[in-house]
Write a protein that holds these residues in place. Structure first.
Motif, PDB file in Angstrom:
ATOM      1  N   HIS A 259       0.800  -1.221   0.000  1.00 41.53           N
ATOM      2  CA  HIS A 259       0.000   0.000   0.000  1.00 41.53           C
ATOM      3  C   HIS A 259       0.837   1.279   0.000  1.00 41.53           C
ATOM      4  O   HIS A 259       0.280   2.365  -0.235  1.00 41.53           O
ATOM      5  CB  HIS A 259      -0.937   0.009   1.211  1.00 41.53           C
ATOM      6  N   HIS A 260       2.138   1.134   0.245  1.00 42.20           N
ATOM      7  CA  HIS A 260       2.976   2.340   0.329  1.00 42.20           C
ATOM      8  C   HIS A 260       4.285   2.160  -0.444  1.00 42.20           C
ATOM      9  O   HIS A 260       5.378   2.272   0.129  1.00 42.20           O
ATOM     10  CB  HIS A 260       3.264   2.678   1.797  1.00 42.20           C
ATOM     11  N   PRO A 261       4.188   1.914  -1.748  1.00 38.55           N
ATOM     12  CA  PRO A 261       5.417   1.775  -2.553  1.00 38.55           C
ATOM     13  C   PRO A 261       6.204   3.076  -2.659  1.00 38.55           C
ATOM     14  O   PRO A 261       7.361   3.068  -3.054  1.00 38.55           O
ATOM     15  CB  PRO A 261       4.877   1.332  -3.916  1.00 38.55           C
ATOM     16  N   ASP A 262       5.567   4.190  -2.281  1.00 35.31           N
ATOM     17  CA  ASP A 262       6.278   5.464  -2.278  1.00 35.31           C
ATOM     18  C   ASP A 262       7.186   5.591  -1.065  1.00 35.31           C
ATOM     19  O   ASP A 262       8.011   6.509  -0.989  1.00 35.31           O
ATOM     20  CB  ASP A 262       5.275   6.627  -2.282  1.00 35.31           C
ATOM     21  N   ARG A 263       7.061   4.660  -0.107  1.00 34.63           N
ATOM     22  CA  ARG A 263       7.891   4.664   1.102  1.00 34.63           C
ATOM     23  C   ARG A 263       8.873   3.492   1.126  1.00 34.63           C
ATOM     24  O   ARG A 263       9.985   3.628   1.624  1.00 34.63           O
ATOM     25  CB  ARG A 263       6.994   4.595   2.347  1.00 34.63           C
ATOM     26  N   TYR A 264       8.433   2.329   0.643  1.00 29.51           N
ATOM     27  CA  TYR A 264       9.247   1.117   0.684  1.00 29.51           C
ATOM     28  C   TYR A 264       9.263   0.476  -0.704  1.00 29.51           C
ATOM     29  O   TYR A 264       8.206   0.166  -1.261  1.00 29.51           O
ATOM     30  CB  TYR A 264       8.678   0.113   1.685  1.00 29.51           C
ATOM     31  N   THR A 265      10.456   0.250  -1.222  1.00 30.76           N
ATOM     32  CA  THR A 265      10.549  -0.355  -2.546  1.00 30.76           C
ATOM     33  C   THR A 265      10.629  -1.870  -2.486  1.00 30.76           C
ATOM     34  O   THR A 265      10.428  -2.537  -3.498  1.00 30.76           O
ATOM     35  CB  THR A 265      11.777   0.196  -3.298  1.00 30.76           C
ATOM     36  N   ALA A 266      10.934  -2.437  -1.297  1.00 30.72           N
ATOM     37  CA  ALA A 266      11.070  -3.889  -1.172  1.00 30.72           C
ATOM     38  C   ALA A 266      10.467  -4.350   0.141  1.00 30.72           C
ATOM     39  O   ALA A 266      10.684  -3.729   1.190  1.00 30.72           O
ATOM     40  CB  ALA A 266      12.533  -4.300  -1.246  1.00 30.72           C
ATOM     41  N   SER A 267       9.703  -5.447   0.083  1.00 35.51           N
ATOM     42  CA  SER A 267       9.029  -5.979   1.269  1.00 35.51           C
ATOM     43  C   SER A 267       9.157  -7.494   1.281  1.00 35.51           C
ATOM     44  O   SER A 267       8.973  -8.143   0.255  1.00 35.51           O
ATOM     45  CB  SER A 267       7.537  -5.602   1.257  1.00 35.51           C
ATOM     46  N   ALA A 268       9.458  -8.055   2.457  1.00 34.86           N
ATOM     47  CA  ALA A 268       9.631  -9.504   2.577  1.00 34.86           C
ATOM     48  C   ALA A 268       8.804 -10.031   3.747  1.00 34.86           C
ATOM     49  O   ALA A 268       8.883  -9.505   4.853  1.00 34.86           O
ATOM     50  CB  ALA A 268      11.102  -9.855   2.785  1.00 34.86           C
ATOM     51  N   GLY A 269       8.022 -11.081   3.471  1.00 43.59           N
ATOM     52  CA  GLY A 269       7.209 -11.718   4.499  1.00 43.59           C
ATOM     53  C   GLY A 269       7.660 -13.151   4.716  1.00 43.59           C
ATOM     54  O   GLY A 269       7.497 -13.982   3.825  1.00 43.59           O
ATOM     55  N   LEU A 270       8.234 -13.450   5.884  1.00 44.10           N
ATOM     56  CA  LEU A 270       8.654 -14.804   6.220  1.00 44.10           C
ATOM     57  C   LEU A 270       7.499 -15.498   6.934  1.00 44.10           C
ATOM     58  O   LEU A 270       7.044 -15.028   7.981  1.00 44.10           O
ATOM     59  CB  LEU A 270       9.896 -14.789   7.118  1.00 44.10           C
ATOM     60  N   SER A 271       7.008 -16.581   6.368  1.00 46.27           N
ATOM     61  CA  SER A 271       5.861 -17.308   6.947  1.00 46.27           C
ATOM     62  C   SER A 271       4.686 -16.371   7.162  1.00 46.27           C
ATOM     63  O   SER A 271       3.977 -16.455   8.173  1.00 46.27           O
ATOM     64  CB  SER A 271       6.249 -17.975   8.267  1.00 46.27           C
ATOM     65  N   ALA A 272       4.473 -15.479   6.239  1.00 46.22           N
ATOM     66  CA  ALA A 272       3.404 -14.487   6.386  1.00 46.22           C
ATOM     67  C   ALA A 272       2.046 -15.109   6.100  1.00 46.22           C
ATOM     68  O   ALA A 272       1.926 -16.116   5.408  1.00 46.22           O
ATOM     69  CB  ALA A 272       3.644 -13.318   5.444  1.00 46.22           C
ATOM     70  N   TYR A 273       1.012 -14.475   6.631  1.00 41.63           N
ATOM     71  CA  TYR A 273      -0.339 -14.749   6.162  1.00 41.63           C
ATOM     72  C   TYR A 273      -0.777 -13.524   5.367  1.00 41.63           C
ATOM     73  O   TYR A 273      -0.064 -12.521   5.317  1.00 41.63           O
ATOM     74  CB  TYR A 273      -1.289 -15.080   7.314  1.00 41.63           C
ATOM     75  N   TYR A 274      -1.940 -13.588   4.742  1.00 49.34           N
ATOM     76  CA  TYR A 274      -2.265 -12.595   3.727  1.00 49.34           C
ATOM     77  C   TYR A 274      -3.582 -11.858   3.966  1.00 49.34           C
ATOM     78  O   TYR A 274      -4.041 -11.123   3.098  1.00 49.34           O
ATOM     79  CB  TYR A 274      -2.255 -13.257   2.345  1.00 49.34           C
ATOM     80  N   LYS A 275      -4.143 -12.050   5.126  1.00 45.51           N
ATOM     81  CA  LYS A 275      -5.397 -11.380   5.474  1.00 45.51           C
ATOM     82  C   LYS A 275      -5.356 -11.062   6.956  1.00 45.51           C
ATOM     83  O   LYS A 275      -4.945 -11.902   7.768  1.00 45.51           O
ATOM     84  CB  LYS A 275      -6.587 -12.286   5.157  1.00 45.51           C
ATOM     85  N   ALA A 276      -5.774  -9.857   7.326  1.00 44.93           N
ATOM     86  CA  ALA A 276      -5.713  -9.447   8.729  1.00 44.93           C
ATOM     87  C   ALA A 276      -6.503 -10.407   9.618  1.00 44.93           C
ATOM     88  O   ALA A 276      -7.645 -10.753   9.312  1.00 44.93           O
ATOM     89  CB  ALA A 276      -6.250  -8.029   8.888  1.00 44.93           C
ATOM     90  N   ALA A 277      -5.865 -10.831  10.697  1.00 43.91           N
ATOM     91  CA  ALA A 277      -6.561 -11.673  11.670  1.00 43.91           C
ATOM     92  C   ALA A 277      -7.629 -10.845  12.378  1.00 43.91           C
ATOM     93  O   ALA A 277      -7.472  -9.641  12.580  1.00 43.91           O
ATOM     94  CB  ALA A 277      -5.565 -12.232  12.678  1.00 43.91           C
ATOM     95  N   GLU A 278      -8.712 -11.500  12.726  1.00 38.03           N
ATOM     96  CA  GLU A 278      -9.759 -10.876  13.531  1.00 38.03           C
ATOM     97  C   GLU A 278     -10.147 -11.870  14.606  1.00 38.03           C
ATOM     98  O   GLU A 278     -10.838 -12.855  14.346  1.00 38.03           O
ATOM     99  CB  GLU A 278     -10.964 -10.508  12.671  1.00 38.03           C
ATOM    100  N   ASP A 279      -9.681 -11.636  15.820  1.00 39.55           N
ATOM    101  CA  ASP A 279      -9.895 -12.553  16.927  1.00 39.55           C
ATOM    102  C   ASP A 279      -9.849 -11.770  18.236  1.00 39.55           C
ATOM    103  O   ASP A 279      -9.744 -10.531  18.214  1.00 39.55           O
ATOM    104  CB  ASP A 279      -8.848 -13.683  16.901  1.00 39.55           C
ATOM    105  N   PRO A 280      -9.917 -12.431  19.388  1.00 35.58           N
ATOM    106  CA  PRO A 280      -9.904 -11.684  20.653  1.00 35.58           C
ATOM    107  C   PRO A 280      -8.670 -10.816  20.864  1.00 35.58           C
ATOM    108  O   PRO A 280      -8.737  -9.803  21.569  1.00 35.58           O
ATOM    109  CB  PRO A 280      -9.982 -12.803  21.705  1.00 35.58           C
ATOM    110  N   THR A 281      -7.529 -11.167  20.253  1.00 39.30           N
ATOM    111  CA  THR A 281      -6.325 -10.348  20.450  1.00 39.30           C
ATOM    112  C   THR A 281      -6.381  -9.057  19.641  1.00 39.30           C
ATOM    113  O   THR A 281      -5.703  -8.089  19.974  1.00 39.30           O
ATOM    114  CB  THR A 281      -5.056 -11.128  20.053  1.00 39.30           C
TER     115      THR A 281
END
Length: 373
Positions: A259-281
């Motif tokens: 969402h912010h390629p004007d700030r960061y040109t490279a992004s790395a997700g190790l064991s990432a998930y791809y949708k925001a969690a929605e739970d008690p935390t």
């Protein structure tokens, strides 16, 4: 001897081996049916099992840093925090204050020009209103005369949830790995800004700007790069900045980069998930705002919003990781001008051991995408 020190671990291992050997040696003498013999067998078995259990526990704690000290392990009250009043307007003016330094756990770490330096800082977000502590690793070159006028690329490094920033230094060994990659000629010197994505603990905000709540996305997308660039010799362009994280931190890294390629040109997700969690935390992140919920879904974003001119790295394992299928979907959805790379292990769980296998290659990849100023 500290709980996480090598001396304690070595002592536990030696004690376990000695007790095991003693048990084998003395067993024939304790085979009789007398009360002393029975008590001797029970005592040796119990002592050996305790020593083995302590050794395994210390190994696990040194790997995952569940407890940082004996007092922490035993639940004892430690010294209470002390408020330090800084000069009026210090954070408002600088947005970042150094509150301490430590030497990296690397050969020559006592000399910054050889091993680099780690600063503990407090970053105050002018736009988000969030204040967070972080560790800033400065490579040896930062202190060398030949690089005195150079501005370095910077990488934001995020833990998972709940995570501690210290895990990035001691458990995942980012400073040491970065130094090793530079010495091997596989990466350029980079400044690492290490912190956890949990900026409003204990709530997991999933790097979302919550209506009426913490503006975590704004902090990472605007406040942090601005504050660090103002304090250290770091470029201000997107090409000077990358972001990497594991688990929740991996999701945040990909989300911020997407969402912010004007700030960061490279992004790395190790064991990432791809949708925001929605739970008690997390609590209610979106307050019924479906547009915000969709935006926090990275696969939906790739399908429905313009693809950014930026680079992404994702990691997974064919066996042991639950994100394998979604990672394949992410890879398939990235289109030009976006670029995507991957690290796919044959096997590996959602743990420090797996991430330590991926971090060297991930830092090399990040280095190749960033440029100095």
């Amino acid at each position: 001897m500290g709980l996480t020190g090598k001396a304690v671990l070595i002592l536990a291992i030696v004690l376990a081996v000695v007790l095991f050997t003693l048990t084998i040696w003395c067993w024939p003498r304790l085979a009789r049916r007398s009360a002393p013999a029975v008590l001797g067998r029970v005592g040796l078995l119990l002592a050996t099992q305790v020593a083995v259990f302590a050794t395994v526990g210390l190994l696990a704690n040194n790997s995952f840093l569940f407890y940082g000290s004996w007092a922490d392990l035993l639940g004892r009250q430690q010294d209470l925090g002390v408020v330090t009043d800084h000069a009026a307007g210090t954070l408002a003016a600088k947005n970042i204050v150094r509150v301490g330094t430590q030497r990296p756990d690397v050969p020559g770490g006592a000399r910054p020009a050889v091993g680099g330096r780690i600063d503990k800082v407090v970053i105050a977000g002018r736009h988000s209103g969030i204040e967070s502590s972080a560790y800033v690793y400065l490579p040896p070159e930062y202190f060398q005369e030949a690089y005195a006028r150079r501005k370095f690329p910077a990488v934001v490094v995020l833990t998972g949830y709940p995570g501690t920033s210290e895990n990035l230094i001691k458990g995942l060994r980012y400073p040491r790995t970065a130094l090793d990659r530079v010495r091997a000629g596989r990466a350029q010197p980079m400044i690492l800004v290490m912190l956890r994505p949990t900026l409003a603990p204990p709530r997991d905000t999933e790097c979302v700007d919550i209506k009426g709540g913490p503006k975590t996305e704004t902090f990472f997308a605007q406040d942090l790069p601005q504050a660090v660039s103002a304090e250290y010799r770091v470029g201000r362009s997107a090409r000077n900045w990358g972001i990497i994280g594991n688990s929740t931190g991996g999701y945040c890294a990909l989300k911020i980069g997407l969402h912010h390629p004007d700030r960061y040109t490279a992004s790395a997700g190790l064991s990432a998930y791809y949708k925001a969690a929605e739970d008690p935390t997390t609590g209610d992140l979106f307050h019924g705002d479906e547009a915000a919920r969709h935006r926090a879904d990275l696969l939906w974003t790739l399908d429905n919003l313009p693809q950014p001119d930026a680079s992404f790295l994702v990691t997974t394992s064919r066996h042991g990781e639950s994100n394998y299928r979604d990672t394949r979907r992410f890879l398939a959805k990235v289109k030009q001008p976006a670029r995507v790379s991957s690290i796919v292990l044959d096997s590996g769980g959602h743990n420090f051991n797996t991430w330590r296998r991926e971090i060297p290659a991930a830092l090399e990849w990040m280095s190749s995408r960033l440029s100095e100023s």
